[in-house]
Scaffold this motif. Structure first.
Motif, short mmCIF file in Angstrom:
data_model
loop_
_atom_site.label_atom_id
_atom_site.label_comp_id
_atom_site.label_asym_id
_atom_site.label_seq_id
_atom_site.Cartn_x
_atom_site.Cartn_y
_atom_site.Cartn_z
N GLU A 10 -5.97 -8.33 1.42
CA GLU A 10 -5.98 -7.17 2.32
C GLU A 10 -5.78 -5.86 1.56
N THR A 11 -5.10 -5.88 0.43
CA THR A 11 -4.94 -4.64 -0.35
C THR A 11 -6.27 -4.16 -0.91
N GLN A 12 -7.23 -5.05 -0.99
CA GLN A 12 -8.54 -4.69 -1.53
C GLN A 12 -9.52 -4.28 -0.44
N THR A 13 -9.21 -4.62 0.81
CA THR A 13 -10.07 -4.26 1.93
C THR A 13 -10.01 -2.76 2.17
N GLY A 14 -11.15 -2.14 2.20
CA GLY A 14 -11.21 -0.70 2.45
C GLY A 14 -10.86 0.14 1.24
N ALA A 15 -10.71 -0.48 0.07
CA ALA A 15 -10.34 0.26 -1.14
C ALA A 15 -11.33 1.39 -1.43
N GLN A 16 -12.58 1.17 -1.11
CA GLN A 16 -13.60 2.18 -1.38
C GLN A 16 -13.40 3.43 -0.54
N ASN A 17 -12.63 3.31 0.55
CA ASN A 17 -12.38 4.46 1.41
C ASN A 17 -11.10 5.21 1.05
N ARG A 18 -10.37 4.71 0.06
CA ARG A 18 -9.12 5.36 -0.34
C ARG A 18 -9.38 6.31 -1.50
N ARG A 19 -8.50 7.29 -1.62
CA ARG A 19 -8.57 8.18 -2.78
C ARG A 19 -8.31 7.36 -4.03
N LEU B 112 0.82 -1.21 0.00
CA LEU B 112 0.00 0.00 0.00
C LEU B 112 0.86 1.26 0.00
N GLU B 113 1.92 1.26 0.81
CA GLU B 113 2.79 2.44 0.90
C GLU B 113 3.54 2.67 -0.41
N ALA B 114 4.01 1.62 -1.04
CA ALA B 114 4.72 1.77 -2.32
C ALA B 114 3.79 2.36 -3.38
N HIS B 115 2.54 1.97 -3.36
CA HIS B 115 1.57 2.56 -4.30
C HIS B 115 1.28 4.01 -3.92
N ARG B 116 1.08 4.28 -2.64
CA ARG B 116 0.78 5.64 -2.18
C ARG B 116 1.90 6.60 -2.55
N ALA B 117 3.13 6.17 -2.36
CA ALA B 117 4.28 7.03 -2.62
C ALA B 117 4.69 7.05 -4.10
N ILE C 161 -5.67 0.06 -5.49
CA ILE C 161 -4.81 -0.87 -6.20
C ILE C 161 -5.66 -1.85 -6.96
N ASP C 162 -5.44 -1.91 -8.26
CA ASP C 162 -6.15 -2.86 -9.10
C ASP C 162 -5.59 -4.26 -8.81
N GLU C 163 -6.43 -5.17 -8.37
CA GLU C 163 -5.97 -6.50 -7.97
C GLU C 163 -5.33 -7.26 -9.12
N ALA C 164 -5.93 -7.21 -10.29
CA ALA C 164 -5.36 -7.94 -11.43
C ALA C 164 -3.98 -7.39 -11.80
N ALA C 165 -3.84 -6.07 -11.77
CA ALA C 165 -2.54 -5.45 -12.08
C ALA C 165 -1.51 -5.82 -11.01
N LEU C 166 -1.92 -5.82 -9.75
CA LEU C 166 -1.01 -6.19 -8.66
C LEU C 166 -0.51 -7.62 -8.85
N ARG C 167 -1.44 -8.52 -9.11
CA ARG C 167 -1.05 -9.92 -9.31
C ARG C 167 -0.09 -10.07 -10.50
N ALA C 168 -0.33 -9.31 -11.54
CA ALA C 168 0.55 -9.37 -12.71
C ALA C 168 1.94 -8.82 -12.40
N ASP C 169 2.02 -7.84 -11.51
CA ASP C 169 3.30 -7.23 -11.15
C ASP C 169 4.16 -8.11 -10.24
N LEU C 170 3.53 -8.99 -9.51
CA LEU C 170 4.25 -9.83 -8.55
C LEU C 170 4.80 -11.08 -9.22
N LYS C 171 5.98 -11.50 -8.80
CA LYS C 171 6.57 -12.72 -9.32
C LYS C 171 5.69 -13.91 -8.93
#
Length: 163
Positions: A33-42, A7-12, A47-57
């Motif tokens: 957990e990155t998707q929990t509370g997403a509706q409360n974030r700017r 979350l912090e890496a995305h925020r920064a 974080i798009d879950e599919a994009a996150l999964r694609a970015d991770l090894k």
């Protein structure tokens, strides 16, 4: 990577540099957990879950047996939240080299208790390794200075209470 570090890496705005310079992995619970509370974030912090999964090894599932083995190794595992518990359960079952990035004090304490302090790393350190300085400053808990201070304090506390 634990949830908070992701979350912090995305925020920064440094996720791209981070994933470009390191082979990042996590566990299913942390992705969830990155998707929990997403509706409360700017919007820029969602974080798009599919994009996150694609970015991770890799995004690793964690078995009940891995959780039980981690708990048997140190009952302190029970104090971690679900994502950190699964991250540690997976890491402790790995036969290869790994480092864990996450600022949670309870997670750091477990690493110290297990004698794995050298495998705990600050987000800022990972970014330094790839020569990246975020334009948006990292929150203090993600800096190398905070990380080292916290680990030293925990080691001193644990040294007095562990055989």
């Amino acid at each position: 990577m634990d949830t908070n570090a992701i979350l912090e890496a995305h925020r920064a705005g440094c996720w791209r540099a981070l994933r470009g310079g390191h082979r990042l992995e996590t566990v299913e619970a942390c992705v969830e957990e990155t998707q929990t509370g997403a509706q409360n974030r700017r919007p820029e912090q969602r974080i798009d879950e599919a994009a996150l999964r694609a970015d991770l090894k890799a995004v690793h599932p964690v078995t009940a047996a891995q959780r039980a083995e981690a708990l048997a190794r140190d009952g302190f595992v029970a104090r971690l939240d679900a994502g950190e518990r699964d991250l540690w359960s997976h890491a402790l079952a790995r036969p290869d080299a790994w480092v864990l990035c996450g600022p949670d004090t309870t997670s750091l304490r477990l690493g110290v208790r297990l004698g794995l302090r050298d495998r705990l790393v600050a987000l800022e350190s990972l970014l330094d390794q790839v020569g990246h300085r975020p334009k948006v400053p990292l929150r203090r808990a993600y800096t190398t200075a905070w990380h080292n201070e916290r680990l030293t304090a925990i080691a001193l506390e644990e040294g007095g209470s562990r055989p």
